[in-house]
Design an enzyme around this catalytic site. Structure first.
Site, PDB file in Angstrom:
ATOM      1  N   TYR A 146      -2.327  87.214   0.511  1.00 46.83           N
ATOM      2  CA  TYR A 146      -2.055  86.551   1.786  1.00 46.83           C
ATOM      3  C   TYR A 146      -3.210  85.652   2.229  1.00 46.83           C
ATOM      4  O   TYR A 146      -3.064  84.815   3.107  1.00 46.83           O
ATOM      5  CB  TYR A 146      -1.745  87.573   2.888  1.00 46.83           C
ATOM      6  CG  TYR A 146      -0.433  88.318   2.694  1.00 46.83           C
ATOM      7  CD1 TYR A 146       0.459  87.940   1.697  1.00 46.83           C
ATOM      8  CD2 TYR A 146      -0.092  89.389   3.495  1.00 46.83           C
ATOM      9  CE1 TYR A 146       1.643  88.619   1.502  1.00 46.83           C
ATOM     10  CE2 TYR A 146       1.102  90.076   3.311  1.00 46.83           C
ATOM     11  CZ  TYR A 146       1.968  89.681   2.302  1.00 46.83           C
ATOM     12  OH  TYR A 146       3.151  90.355   2.109  1.00 46.83           O
ATOM     13  N   LYS A 196      -0.305  97.195  -9.842  1.00 49.68           N
ATOM     14  CA  LYS A 196       0.542  96.659 -10.923  1.00 49.68           C
ATOM     15  C   LYS A 196      -0.380  96.371 -12.105  1.00 49.68           C
ATOM     16  O   LYS A 196      -0.449  95.248 -12.621  1.00 49.68           O
ATOM     17  CB  LYS A 196       1.266  95.393 -10.406  1.00 49.68           C
ATOM     18  CG  LYS A 196       2.353  94.872 -11.310  1.00 49.68           C
ATOM     19  CD  LYS A 196       3.578  95.746 -11.388  1.00 49.68           C
ATOM     20  CE  LYS A 196       4.596  95.176 -12.366  1.00 49.68           C
ATOM     21  NZ  LYS A 196       5.663  96.113 -12.702  1.00 49.68           N
ATOM     22  N   ASP A 228       6.480  99.035  -8.649  1.00 47.80           N
ATOM     23  CA  ASP A 228       7.942  99.116  -8.815  1.00 47.80           C
ATOM     24  C   ASP A 228       8.404 100.576  -8.820  1.00 47.80           C
ATOM     25  O   ASP A 228       9.384 100.951  -8.172  1.00 47.80           O
ATOM     26  CB  ASP A 228       8.413  98.357 -10.065  1.00 47.80           C
ATOM     27  CG  ASP A 228       7.504  98.559 -11.257  1.00 47.80           C
ATOM     28  OD1 ASP A 228       6.388  99.107 -11.100  1.00 47.80           O
ATOM     29  OD2 ASP A 228       7.900  98.183 -12.377  1.00 47.80           O
ATOM     30  N   ASP A 252       2.579  95.886   2.558  1.00 52.64           N
ATOM     31  CA  ASP A 252       3.520  95.272   3.496  1.00 52.64           C
ATOM     32  C   ASP A 252       4.936  95.728   3.147  1.00 52.64           C
ATOM     33  O   ASP A 252       5.710  96.188   4.002  1.00 52.64           O
ATOM     34  CB  ASP A 252       3.386  93.739   3.336  1.00 52.64           C
ATOM     35  CG  ASP A 252       4.073  92.978   4.454  1.00 52.64           C
ATOM     36  OD1 ASP A 252       4.589  93.626   5.375  1.00 52.64           O
ATOM     37  OD2 ASP A 252       4.089  91.733   4.391  1.00 52.64           O
ATOM     38  N   ASP A 256       7.226  98.942   5.098  1.00 52.79           N
ATOM     39  CA  ASP A 256       8.510  98.648   5.751  1.00 52.79           C
ATOM     40  C   ASP A 256       9.610  99.537   5.171  1.00 52.79           C
ATOM     41  O   ASP A 256      10.457 100.037   5.906  1.00 52.79           O
ATOM     42  CB  ASP A 256       8.888  97.170   5.582  1.00 52.79           C
ATOM     43  CG  ASP A 256       8.503  96.367   6.813  1.00 52.79           C
ATOM     44  OD1 ASP A 256       7.558  96.788   7.510  1.00 52.79           O
ATOM     45  OD2 ASP A 256       9.148  95.338   7.086  1.00 52.79           O
TER      46      ASP A 256
END
Ligand code: NAD
Length: 362
Positions: A146, A196, A228, A252, A256
């Protein structure tokens, strides 16, 4: 002679939409608790987000930022709304959040996902899968993709090309890892680091540094999981997790998803901390334009954010417990539910729910 300790200043930034409505209830809770327990808390208010843009032409006015910097903790409502969707990117309400996070160096975002047993029916997952759920997601908040450079959209070979950079240095990884290990020490001493590393070099470094830091926390059992798989496990068997630590973007997404396990986003608090336990506390939800102004929003996420503030910034464990116990007691009574968590269609207003919590504070 008794000397009164220095007041603890809370910057109250209600923001937009339901942010203002729920924050009002939190301030009532702070005031009552202050009177009951003599905590020396002092609230000062300033506008932020769209409200600030309307008043001062910027979502994060200098005065608001100054107050946030001077305060011992920040209580934020929510920012945003359709009215501002066409504003230039740098003037959108959400820029205020990014500004506050980076100016205050709030690199560690704590998002608990807790399912109160009384609300197990509100989850879309089977009660046996989620009942008693109590996860803490620690998300790195000021680095990663980000913020990474270079970024942009450029013309290349006759077409546009968009690009971002996922980047972490060792220091950034180490400080978020330490923050997560410290939280794990206060809980069940189990930490899962999500990355990852099978594809990304930045994740390879992440995994290496988190593993290195684990040597200082031998009591904590550390595991690693690919993002994943973590998404899959979170909906398959969420109770296997206690504390999760991960990067800005993965966090993030994961937080959620975790919030939805608990049924209502109106129940979930969050904290963003710097390295000295100064923090910004806010509900996970946004400004909810669809219900703003109706007085029906659930204020519990904001009220529980105050409990986190007392616990993490002010080390007032007893006061934090008092709020959480009051919220549990209101839910256990089953008399009062806001629209988002009602089961029988009867819905209390935002202020009625606030009052119910106030009545249980003792
Ligand atoms: P949202 O969280 O505002 O709302 C999502 C849904 O949940 C809506 O149906 C809303 O009515 C409901 N909801 C949210 N909080 C609730 C509460 N306390 N009680 C009852 N119901 C509640 O997300 P959105 O609709 O995607 O975004 C609306 C605006 O908020 C956007 O401008 C977005 O950018 C902004 N936003 C701000 C923050 C923040 O300030 N931290 C976070 C997320 C979204």
């Amino acid at each position: 002679m008794t000397t009164k300790s220095k007041p603890r200043l809370i910057a109250v930034l209600p923001g937009d939409g339901i942010g203002e409505e729920v924050t009002q209830q939190s301030v009532r809770v702070i005031e009552k608790l202050n009177a009951l327990m003599d905590l020396g808390l002092e609230c000062q208010h300033e506008p932020v987000g769209g409200t600030a843009y309307d008043l001062h032409g910027t979502p994060l006015p200098e005065k608001t930022l100054e107050l946030a910097k001077a305060a011992d903790a920040v209580l934020l409502g929510a920012v945003g709304g359709p009215k501002y969707d066409s504003a230039p990117r740098e003037l959108r309400p959400e820029r205020a959040l990014l500004g506050l996070r980076s100016e205050l160096d709030l690199f560690s975002n704590l998002r608990p996902a807790t399912l109160f047993p009384e609300l197990a029916a509100a989850s879309t997952l089977k009660p046996e899968v989620v009942s008693g759920l109590d996860i803490m997601i620690v998300r790195e908040l000021t680095g990663g993709i980000y913020f990474g450079q270079p970024r942009g959209i450029e013309q290349s070979d006759g077409q546009r090309r968009g690009f971002n950079t996922m980047v972490y240095n060792e220091k950034e990884i180490e400080r978020i890892a330490r923050s997560a290990f410290e939280i794990a020490m206060q809980r069940n001493k189990t930490l899962c680091s999500v990355d990852k590393a099978n594809v990304l070099e930045v994740s390879e470094l992440w995994r290496e540094v988190v593993t290195r830091v684990s040597a200082d926390y031998s009591e904590v059992s550390l595991s690693h999981m690919y993002i994943d798989n973590a998404c899959m496990q979170l909906v398959r068997a969420p109770k296997q997790f206690d504390v999760i630590v991960t990067t800005n973007m993965f966090g993030d997404i994961l937080s959620d998803a975790a919030s939805m396990l608990t049924g209502s986003i109106g129940m979930l608090p969050s904290a963003s901390l710097d390295s000295n336990s100064k923090g910004m506390y806010e509900p996970v939800h946004g400004s909810a334009p669809d219900i703003a102004g109706q007085g029906i929003a659930n204020p519990l996420a904001s009220i529980l954010s105050v409990a986190m503030m007392l616990r993490y910034s002010f080390a007032q464990t007893k006061a934090a417990d008092t709020i959480e116990t009051a919220v549990k007691a209101v839910l256990a009574d089953g008399q009062i539910r806001t629209a988002d968590i009602t089961v029988d269609g009867n819905a209390a207003s935002t202020s009625e729910m606030g009052q119910a919590v106030l009545d249980k504070l003792q």
